[in-house]
Scaffold this active site. Structure first.
Site, PDB file in Angstrom:
ATOM      1  N   LEU A 184     -60.075  -4.213  13.850  1.00 25.87           N
ATOM      2  CA  LEU A 184     -59.480  -4.996  14.940  1.00 25.87           C
ATOM      3  C   LEU A 184     -58.937  -4.044  16.003  1.00 25.87           C
ATOM      4  CD1 LEU A 184     -57.583  -7.699  12.831  1.00 25.87           C
ATOM      5  CD2 LEU A 184     -59.973  -7.668  13.589  1.00 25.87           C
TER       6      LEU A 184
ATOM      7  N   ARG B 282     -46.397  -1.700  23.755  1.00 26.58           N
ATOM      8  CA  ARG B 282     -45.312  -0.771  23.417  1.00 26.58           C
ATOM      9  C   ARG B 282     -45.683   0.694  23.651  1.00 26.58           C
ATOM     10  NH1 ARG B 282     -43.388  -2.459  17.516  1.00 26.58           N
ATOM     11  NH2 ARG B 282     -45.464  -3.411  17.426  1.00 26.58           N
TER      12      ARG B 282
ATOM     13  N   ARG C  10     -62.261  29.200  28.193  1.00 25.44           N
ATOM     14  CA  ARG C  10     -62.456  27.838  28.677  1.00 25.44           C
ATOM     15  C   ARG C  10     -63.812  27.306  28.213  1.00 25.44           C
ATOM     16  NH1 ARG C  10     -61.301  28.164  34.889  1.00 25.44           N
ATOM     17  NH2 ARG C  10     -62.122  26.017  34.777  1.00 25.44           N
TER      18      ARG C  10
ATOM     19  N   SER D  77     -61.181  48.982  37.655  1.00 26.36           N
ATOM     20  CA  SER D  77     -60.123  48.000  37.860  1.00 26.36           C
ATOM     21  C   SER D  77     -60.138  47.440  39.282  1.00 26.36           C
ATOM     22  CB  SER D  77     -58.761  48.639  37.584  1.00 26.36           C
ATOM     23  OG  SER D  77     -58.690  49.074  36.244  1.00 26.36           O
TER      24      SER D  77
END
Length: 434
Positions: free
Chosen positions: A11, A18, A311, A381
């Site tokens: 069901l 609520r 990700r 870098s």
């Protein structure tokens, strides 16, 4: 297990007011999957005939569940004319001789917890809890191991109020009971709803056997609020992590770790504290260090973190991903990316070193583009790689370089620094002597 023994009806038609949410209650997530998903998954382990009754946001419920299951029957409840749990059963046509009715807001149900309903052969089997404090619940009155009746707390006398047995909300009926008594239900009550519990009283009057089945509260816990959702999440997380640890995964402070339902581990894996692993991530002989997030990605013979972020659709193999490195929709094999870099929409081959502060500039504001980096490339870098760009094998990129779209040929050095300029005594001219 003989799946032809029982039909299952879930069901899932209610609004769940609520929950205080525009989303249908059964679609709220527990460990990465909607509540209803967990119930259907458990049901499919014991039955080949599963019906889900929908009404509120029925299109969204059907669409989401169809992403996971292709063998479920969806029954749309005529909630306007036949509201309530009894009304939800009006158009059910079970295939099997026993019908188990579950609620769509009980995500902690397991197939093992439902075995008791399979073992009994009575006309009606009614699940019950035995609570130390039953205040607020209707009482189930039992005599000689059979249910006599159910009484709401407001209608109970003193003797009935002393009962600690309450209705757990799950029932198993014979197919004949469903076919005979559901059409007899009436909505002659204050709420003008059809109640499934009325089957109990009607069947009892006809002398049918109604047997109580004591179930544990953990597995049959209902979710009616965001607090219930959080409580159920904790229980589900404990189950998931315990299963992985029993299969050999090492977890440090497991209470701080979040792992979703679809995650797989293989081989010797370590997950340190405060990690989050989601989606269909597959972790093979790898080490996820403290504070890292792995989303719908594959790690093989690799490590990431601390504080790294893989990700979705990232695939790293034989690779080191260090602290504060973000990888998105990229394939890295035999790569070292020690710290402070963003690698998005990339293919990076073995032997390549990614220096701190390296960024693949994959998005021009309209489209996203790929960066392809070959073998044994040394990237200094603070390098920016403006996609689409290809760096061939054995290339050196000097620190501080911006590589525009194109190809850097094999064996080359790429260097784009501006010549250093110094202005003598400028500090004192600007600030003055101190």
């Amino acid at each position: 297990m003989n799946k032809d023994k029982i039909s299952i009806v879930i069901l899932a038609a209610g609004k769940g007011s609520r929950m205080k949410s525009p989303k249908a209650k059964v679609l709220h997530n527990i460990s990465g999957k909607p509540m209803l998903y967990h119930i259907i998954k458990a049901s499919r382990e014991i039955s080949n005939d599963i019906s889900v009754v929908v009404a509120h946001q029925k299109e969204a419920v059907i669409e989401q569940m169809s992403e996971y299951f292709d063998d479920i029957h969806f029954v749309v409840q005529d909630a306007e004319n036949f509201p309530g749990t009894g009304g939800a059963m009006k158009n059910i046509a079970p295939k099997n001789n026993k019908v188990l009715v579950l609620n769509g807001d009980m995500p902690l149900i397991t197939s093992k917890a439902l075995e008791g309903f399979l073992e009994l052969d009575d006309d009606v089997i009614m699940s019950i809890f035995d609570l130390k404090d039953p205040n607020g619940y209707g009482r189930v009155i039992i005599k000689d191991e059979h249910v006599q009746y159910i009484v709401e707390q407001k209608d109970a006398n003193d003797a009935e109020l002393n009962a600690t047995t309450v209705n757990a909300g799950i029932y198993a009926f014979s197919k004949e009971v469903i076919e005979k008594y559901i059409p007899l239900l009436s909505n002659d009550n204050a709420q003008k709803e059809y109640y499934l519990t009325d089957v109990i009283s009607i069947a009892k009057k006809d002398g049918l056997s109604i047997v109580p089945l004591l179930v544990d509260e953990e597995h049959f816990k209902g979710v009616n609020s965001k607090k219930d959702l959080a409580d159920s999440e904790e229980i589900m997380q404990t189950r998931i992590k315990t299963a992985h640890m029993n299969n050999g995964v090492i977890m440090q402070l497991p209470s701080t770790i979040y792992i979703e339902e679809g995650v797989k581990f293989e081989g010797e894996c370590i997950v340190e504290n405060a990690c989050r692993i989601t989606g269909n991530s597959h972790i093979i002989n790898s080490h996820i260090k403290a504070g890292s997030v792995v989303e719908d990605s594959i790690m093989k013979n690799s490590d990431c973190g601390p504080m790294a972020h893989l990700r979705p659709l990232s695939n790293i193999e034989d690779t080191h991903i260090g602290n504060f490195v973000e990888v998105k929709k990229s394939s890295l094999k035999g790569v070292k990316a020690g710290h402070l870099s963003y690698l998005g929409d990339s293919e990076i081959d073995e032997g390549t070193n990614i220096g701190a502060g390296t960024i693949t500039c994959n998005y021009d504001g309209i489209k996203k583009y790929k960066t392809i980096i070959g073998k044994n490339v040394f990237i200094g870098s603070d390098t920016q790689l403006i996609a689409p760009v290809t760096i061939e094998d054995d290339v050196m990129i000097a620190a501080g370089t911006t590589v525009s779209s194109g190809t850097v040929a094999q064996g080359s050095l790429a260097l784009s620094r501006v010549k250093l300029k110094t202005v003598k005594n400028f500090y004192y001219k600007f600030f003055g002597k101190r």
